[in-house]
Each structure stands twice: as C-alpha cells, then as structure tokens.
Design a protein around this motif. Structure first.
Motif, PDB file in Angstrom:
ATOM      1  N   GLY A 135       0.784  -1.221   0.000  1.00 17.54           N
ATOM      2  CA  GLY A 135       0.000   0.000   0.000  1.00 17.54           C
ATOM      3  C   GLY A 135       0.815   1.268   0.000  1.00 17.54           C
ATOM      4  O   GLY A 135       2.025   1.279  -0.174  1.00 17.54           O
ATOM      5  N   THR A 136       0.096   2.388   0.221  1.00 19.47           N
ATOM      6  CA  THR A 136       0.700   3.712   0.230  1.00 19.47           C
ATOM      7  C   THR A 136       1.455   3.928   1.533  1.00 19.47           C
ATOM      8  O   THR A 136       1.435   3.092   2.441  1.00 19.47           O
ATOM      9  N   GLU A 137       2.096   5.099   1.634  1.00 19.89           N
ATOM     10  CA  GLU A 137       2.823   5.424   2.866  1.00 19.89           C
ATOM     11  C   GLU A 137       1.904   5.379   4.071  1.00 19.89           C
ATOM     12  O   GLU A 137       2.261   4.841   5.125  1.00 19.89           O
ATOM     13  N   GLU A 138       0.689   5.940   3.930  1.00 21.19           N
ATOM     14  CA  GLU A 138      -0.237   5.962   5.062  1.00 21.19           C
ATOM     15  C   GLU A 138      -0.685   4.548   5.432  1.00 21.19           C
ATOM     16  O   GLU A 138      -0.856   4.229   6.610  1.00 21.19           O
ATOM     17  N   GLU A 139      -0.869   3.694   4.427  1.00 22.59           N
ATOM     18  CA  GLU A 139      -1.249   2.305   4.722  1.00 22.59           C
ATOM     19  C   GLU A 139      -0.105   1.547   5.375  1.00 22.59           C
ATOM     20  O   GLU A 139      -0.320   0.697   6.242  1.00 22.59           O
ATOM     21  N   LYS A 140       1.126   1.850   4.963  1.00 20.97           N
ATOM     22  CA  LYS A 140       2.284   1.224   5.608  1.00 20.97           C
ATOM     23  C   LYS A 140       2.401   1.662   7.070  1.00 20.97           C
ATOM     24  O   LYS A 140       2.817   0.902   7.933  1.00 20.97           O
ATOM     25  N   MET A 141       2.042   2.940   7.338  1.00 18.56           N
ATOM     26  CA  MET A 141       2.164   3.479   8.684  1.00 18.56           C
ATOM     27  C   MET A 141       1.038   3.030   9.603  1.00 18.56           C
ATOM     28  O   MET A 141       1.155   3.141  10.822  1.00 18.56           O
ATOM     29  N   ALA A 142      -0.060   2.519   9.052  1.00 22.43           N
ATOM     30  CA  ALA A 142      -1.244   2.194   9.850  1.00 22.43           C
ATOM     31  C   ALA A 142      -0.966   1.310  11.057  1.00 22.43           C
ATOM     32  O   ALA A 142      -1.481   1.565  12.147  1.00 22.43           O
ATOM     33  N   PRO A 143      -0.150   0.218  10.928  1.00 23.29           N
ATOM     34  CA  PRO A 143       0.095  -0.617  12.115  1.00 23.29           C
ATOM     35  C   PRO A 143       0.770   0.142  13.251  1.00 23.29           C
ATOM     36  O   PRO A 143       0.544  -0.167  14.421  1.00 23.29           O
ATOM     37  N   TRP A 144       1.585   1.135  12.906  1.00 20.19           N
ATOM     38  CA  TRP A 144       2.321   1.877  13.934  1.00 20.19           C
ATOM     39  C   TRP A 144       1.497   3.006  14.522  1.00 20.19           C
ATOM     40  O   TRP A 144       1.858   3.584  15.542  1.00 20.19           O
ATOM     41  N   LEU A 145       0.420   3.351  13.860  1.00 17.13           N
ATOM     42  CA  LEU A 145      -0.425   4.437  14.343  1.00 17.13           C
ATOM     43  C   LEU A 145      -1.790   3.933  14.773  1.00 17.13           C
ATOM     44  O   LEU A 145      -2.777   4.656  14.770  1.00 17.13           O
ATOM     45  N   ALA A 146      -1.834   2.651  15.133  1.00 14.37           N
ATOM     46  CA  ALA A 146      -3.096   2.065  15.598  1.00 14.37           C
ATOM     47  C   ALA A 146      -3.609   2.789  16.836  1.00 14.37           C
ATOM     48  O   ALA A 146      -4.820   2.861  17.067  1.00 14.37           O
ATOM     49  N   ALA A 147      -2.692   3.350  17.644  1.00 12.66           N
ATOM     50  CA  ALA A 147      -3.116   4.085  18.842  1.00 12.66           C
ATOM     51  C   ALA A 147      -4.015   5.261  18.472  1.00 12.66           C
ATOM     52  O   ALA A 147      -4.950   5.594  19.206  1.00 12.66           O
ATOM     53  N   ILE A 148      -3.755   5.873  17.303  1.00 12.93           N
ATOM     54  CA  ILE A 148      -4.567   7.013  16.874  1.00 12.93           C
ATOM     55  C   ILE A 148      -5.952   6.547  16.442  1.00 12.93           C
ATOM     56  O   ILE A 148      -6.965   7.125  16.823  1.00 12.93           O
ATOM     57  N   THR A 149      -6.001   5.487  15.636  1.00 14.34           N
ATOM     58  CA  THR A 149      -7.301   4.985  15.189  1.00 14.34           C
ATOM     59  C   THR A 149      -8.091   4.409  16.362  1.00 14.34           C
ATOM     60  O   THR A 149      -9.321   4.547  16.421  1.00 14.34           O
ATOM     61  N   ASP A 150      -7.399   3.783  17.317  1.00 19.64           N
ATOM     62  CA  ASP A 150      -8.085   3.300  18.524  1.00 19.64           C
ATOM     63  C   ASP A 150      -8.692   4.466  19.289  1.00 19.64           C
ATOM     64  O   ASP A 150      -9.826   4.382  19.782  1.00 19.64           O
ATOM     65  N   THR A 151      -7.938   5.554  19.386  1.00 11.62           N
ATOM     66  CA  THR A 151      -8.420   6.727  20.107  1.00 11.62           C
ATOM     67  C   THR A 151      -9.621   7.348  19.407  1.00 11.62           C
ATOM     68  O   THR A 151     -10.581   7.783  20.058  1.00 11.62           O
ATOM     69  N   LEU A 152      -9.588   7.390  18.083  1.00  4.16           N
ATOM     70  CA  LEU A 152     -10.737   7.911  17.330  1.00  4.16           C
ATOM     71  C   LEU A 152     -11.995   7.082  17.599  1.00  4.16           C
ATOM     72  O   LEU A 152     -13.096   7.631  17.728  1.00  4.16           O
ATOM     73  N   GLU A 153     -11.817   5.779  17.689  1.00  5.64           N
ATOM     74  CA  GLU A 153     -12.966   4.924  17.984  1.00  5.64           C
ATOM     75  C   GLU A 153     -13.486   5.168  19.400  1.00  5.64           C
ATOM     76  O   GLU A 153     -14.698   5.152  19.632  1.00  5.64           O
ATOM     77  N   VAL A 154     -12.568   5.407  20.340  1.00 12.98           N
ATOM     78  CA  VAL A 154     -12.996   5.711  21.712  1.00 12.98           C
ATOM     79  C   VAL A 154     -13.797   7.006  21.748  1.00 12.98           C
ATOM     80  O   VAL A 154     -14.817   7.107  22.439  1.00 12.98           O
ATOM     81  N   LEU A 155     -13.351   7.999  20.981  1.00 10.29           N
ATOM     82  CA  LEU A 155     -14.052   9.285  20.962  1.00 10.29           C
ATOM     83  C   LEU A 155     -15.457   9.166  20.381  1.00 10.29           C
ATOM     84  O   LEU A 155     -16.305  10.029  20.626  1.00 10.29           O
ATOM     85  N   HIS A 156     -15.705   8.107  19.601  1.00 12.40           N
ATOM     86  CA  HIS A 156     -17.012   7.938  18.960  1.00 12.40           C
ATOM     87  C   HIS A 156     -17.645   6.588  19.315  1.00 12.40           C
ATOM     88  O   HIS A 156     -18.442   6.050  18.541  1.00 12.40           O
ATOM     89  N   LYS A 157     -17.288   6.083  20.489  1.00 14.60           N
ATOM     90  CA  LYS A 157     -17.785   4.755  20.857  1.00 14.60           C
ATOM     91  C   LYS A 157     -19.287   4.719  21.083  1.00 14.60           C
ATOM     92  O   LYS A 157     -19.898   3.652  21.023  1.00 14.60           O
ATOM     93  N   HIS A 158     -19.897   5.878  21.351  1.00 14.53           N
ATOM     94  CA  HIS A 158     -21.339   5.903  21.587  1.00 14.53           C
ATOM     95  C   HIS A 158     -22.135   6.151  20.305  1.00 14.53           C
ATOM     96  O   HIS A 158     -23.366   6.183  20.337  1.00 14.53           O
TER      97      HIS A 158
END
Length: 466
Positions: free
Chosen positions: A327-350
């Motif tokens: 994938g692209t640079e952002e797709e390559k970085m996704a495993p290392w930035l899972a903390a950010i996507t996890d946090t986004l899900e927490v912010l919208h968990k409801h």
C-alpha cells in the motif's frame, strides 16, 4: 602526535558516541580527539544496514572525511587541526587535533583483554595511549556503561559518558510544567496589580513568592481553587493569567473533559493557539494521545482554526521492513499508528457505527499519517502535527521535525520516558527530555506531565507495580 601542554587532554571516542552525535569530535575544540581504526570499521559496517542508525554512521563518516580529506597519511597520524566552530556569531579558535590511530598495531597484553572484540580493541587503544603519554590525561568517551566498567577494570584511569547534549543528570529533575504552592497562594500575595484582558484576568505578583518560574508554567495550590499560568516575568514581578481550578476542569474538546487537574492544564495549553508547541509527558494510560487528538479535532472541525492533522511517529527497528508492507505510505504506517485509530474509535464509541464515524472524521479533519523518515524537507502550514512516541527520537531528529513547522502550525509532542525502545537512548539523553529543557522558557511552548493513569484500574496497578 599529541601536544605536550599539561592541560591538554586526549579523548578517545567510542563508536556509539559518533552514532549518538555524528559530529561529536567538534565538541573537544581545545583538546586532541583520537578515533581508533576499529571505530571506523564499525561505522563502515553500520552505514549499510537498513536501520535508524545507518544515517548517523554515514553522517559521521562524511564529517570525518571533510576534516581529513586533504591530509597525507603522515598528517593523519600526527593529527589534523579541528575545524573552528562558529558560536553565536563568534568564531571559537580550535587548538585541538583529530587523530586516526591504527589500534590493530597495539599488543593485547597492554590491557589484558582478549583482542577479538571491538570494544576490547578500543579500550586497548586508550590504555596504550595512557601508557605512552603518562603525563597527559587520556579519557575514553563511551555511552556503553559496561564498556566503561571494563575499561576501568583494565587499568584506564579516566572514562566518561558523552554528555554535551545532556541538560540534566537525573530524570527526576525534569520539569513537570507546573508547580504546587503550599497552602493558600493568595494569603502570601498581599496587594497586587490586576487588569482585565478580554475574558481573562492578569495579576502581577512579586517574583519572590515563586522565584524559579518559567513561561507558561502552571501554578496551583492546596486550596483546590487557585490555578494560574505564568504569561511573563521580570526580576521583580510575575504576570499570572488567572484560570481557576473550576474553569480548567470544565474545559472540553470534542466531548472530552479532564479527569484531573493535570489534564485540565493540558487542555488549556492544547486549545491555546498562542502556544505553538505543547509537550505532553507521562506514563501509559494518562491520556496523552486522547487529549492531543480531541483538541486537534476541536480546533479543526469545530473552530476551523487549522486545516488538517498530521500524525507522525518514529518507527523503531522497522525501517528495513516498512517498505515491504503493501500500500501507500499511510497504509504502511497504519500498524504503527493504531493508537490514533483506537483513540478515534474511543471518541465515537457511543455513535451508532463507531468505525463509520471514525472514517468520516478522518476524512473531515484531513488526518494524514506520515513517517518521521519522510518529514525531512517538508514545510507544514496551518496544521496540527501530533508527534506520538517522541521519547524514541534523538535531539537532532526532533529538530528536523520542529523546523518543518511553518506559519500557523501547532506541534504536539507526546511521549513516555519509561518506554524508550532505542538501544542508543536513555531517559536523560532522549530528544524528548532535551526539548522539554530547551523550550521550557520559550513563550510559545508549554509542557505538562500527566502523572495520573486514567486508563483503568488494571493499567494503574501495572504502572505502579511492574
């Protein structure tokens, strides 16, 4: 080869010193610097590795070549004058020399260490020079603690760590970004000048009350009511922006409210557009990433102050594998930035569909994932840059990122000094520690230590007891 001036010292550099700071030999302007042949060989082996230190090895080799390029073999053994440094518009003349020593010619019996290890050869070289120049102070400079112990055991009198970029000796001395004043702060103030500045009140109090303050440091007291931020000071007075604990605890960003006063102070700094650099330190689970991301979304989507979020972090020990991810640079970085996507899900968990909300917000806020490796040469405008896990970066790497930030950009550095992954960094030599100390009195920066774990009871117990 070595000057006979009594105060003239001879520094023998280990490889890890040049990996830590490639131009370290320039720090010894008035003394002789010896680079053993073994160090050059180690740099040669490291420069071709696909790792985060290979670049530093190449920079060190190029720097040595710049100094020694026109030297004859005889001059290299005799010593080549170190380049003159330019410091604060003043040129400091150099009286020291850079010397390449062929340590393979020295017998192993000098130090008593077996000669089949590179560390032993370098120690052997230092011991040999100590014997050869008994009237001189010969020092081995290495960041390897075990090597320092072995060198002393082998008879070397002087062994040092490389500390020119180390601003504090103990991590306990690192500023937390706030001070707690004993008792009731206002009881000791007496009369003070007060003025209204928009929605906020500014007080001018005697500096003798808190003599060692710095810009944007927060002050609280035992009453649980007083909270203020230092917005300026001189030799006699401190100018305080009156915030109040209650007001801080009611700050919010993207639906996130502070759970303790530390988070309240952090949100105040994060949402203040006059503060261009916010450094959040603290243990795992204290809310660093959550507060940073929530504040970024609030300022971009709700207030329209910035245009995008750039999230970046170091990728320790994976520089050789990042290219093999699809994938692209952002797709390559996704495993290392899972903390950010996890946090986004927490912010919208409801929300009815947290994943859909996360994807929508990522597009709406223009959240981009970038590797630190590709930040060099960029100029970032009107963005919030979140530098996650910054404890794994050196001072020079952090300088590269900070100098990328152009007009209208806010940089948020988060990190936990207890979770350093690099073999070449310690809490006191981490770039995060370096910028906390360097920027602590800069009017455009604020540091907050979030020392309370709020993730869970389990995480809190693990942080305290493991």
């Amino acid at each position: 080869m070595v000057k006979q001036d009594k105060d003239h010292k001879v520094y023998v550099l280990d490889t890890n010193v040049l990996l830590h700071e490639p131009l370290a030999y320039l720090s010894f302007q008035e003394h002789d610097v010896v680079v053993p042949m073994t160090v050059l060989e180690e740099l040669d082996h490291i420069k071709d590795r696909k790792s985060d230190v290979s670049r530093d090895a190449r920079v060190a080799i190029r720097g040595l070549d710049d100094v020694l390029r026109d030297a004859t073999p005889e001059q290299m053994l005799e010593g080549v004058a170190l380049p003159t440094l330019k410091l604060e518009n003043h040129r400091t003349p150099s009286s020291g020399k850079l010397i390449i020593v062929n340590d393979h010619l020295f017998p192993d019996s000098i130090s008593g260490l077996p000669g089949n290890e590179n560390d032993h050869r370098i120690i052997n070289c230092a011991v040999h020079l100590q014997t050869q120049y008994s009237d001189k102070k010969v020092l081995l400079v290495t960041k390897d603690i075990n090597m320092r112990l072995k060198a002393k055991g082998a008879g070397l009198k002087y062994v040092e760590d490389y500390r020119t970029d180390q601003l504090i000796d103990d991590i306990a001395l690192l500023t937390s970004g706030f001070k707690k004043v004993d008792g009731d702060f206002w009881q000791d103030v007496g009369e003070c000048q007060t003025q209204q500045n928009g929605r906020y009140t500014i007080h001018e109090v005697p500096k003798s009350l808190v003599p060692d303050v710095f810009c944007n440091e927060y002050l609280i007291d035992d009453t649980n009511h007083f909270a203020a931020r230092v917005v300026g000071y001189d030799d006699e007075h401190i100018r305080l922006k009156d915030l109040g604990v209650e007001r801080l605890m009611h700050r919010q960003a993207w639906g996130v409210k502070p759970k303790n006063i530390n988070q309240g102070m952090a949100l105040d700094a994060l949402l203040d557009t006059d503060i261009e650099l916010v450094i959040l330190t603290g243990p795992a689970g204290c809310g660093k990433t959550l507060l940073a991301l929530a504040s970024a979304l609030e300022m971009i989507i709700e207030k329209g102050i910035y245009d995008k979020v750039i999230v970046t972090r170091n990728t320790p020990e994976i520089a050789e594998s990042i290219g093999f991810l699809p994938g692209t640079e952002e797709e390559k970085m996704a495993p290392w930035l899972a903390a950010i996507t996890d946090t986004l899900e927490v912010l919208h968990k409801h929300d009815e569909s947290p994943v859909t909300s996360r994807n929508y917000i990522m597009e709406k806020a223009n959240i981009q994932f970038k590797s630190v490796n590709f930040m060099r040469g960029r100029s970032i405008q009107n963005a919030v840059v979140i530098l996650d896990e910054s404890q794994n970066l050196t001072a020079s790497q952090l300088k590269t990122i900070i100098t990328r930030c152009g007009e209208g950009t806010k940089l948020i550095c988060t990190g936990n000094l207890a979770q350093i992954d690099s073999n070449y960094l310690t809490p006191v030599t981490s770039g995060l520690t370096y910028i906390v100390e360097r920027f602590k009195d800069f009017e455009g920066s604020a540091t907050i230590n979030l020392n309370g774990v709020v993730r869970s009871r389990l995480a809190s117990f693990a942080e305290e007891n493991l």
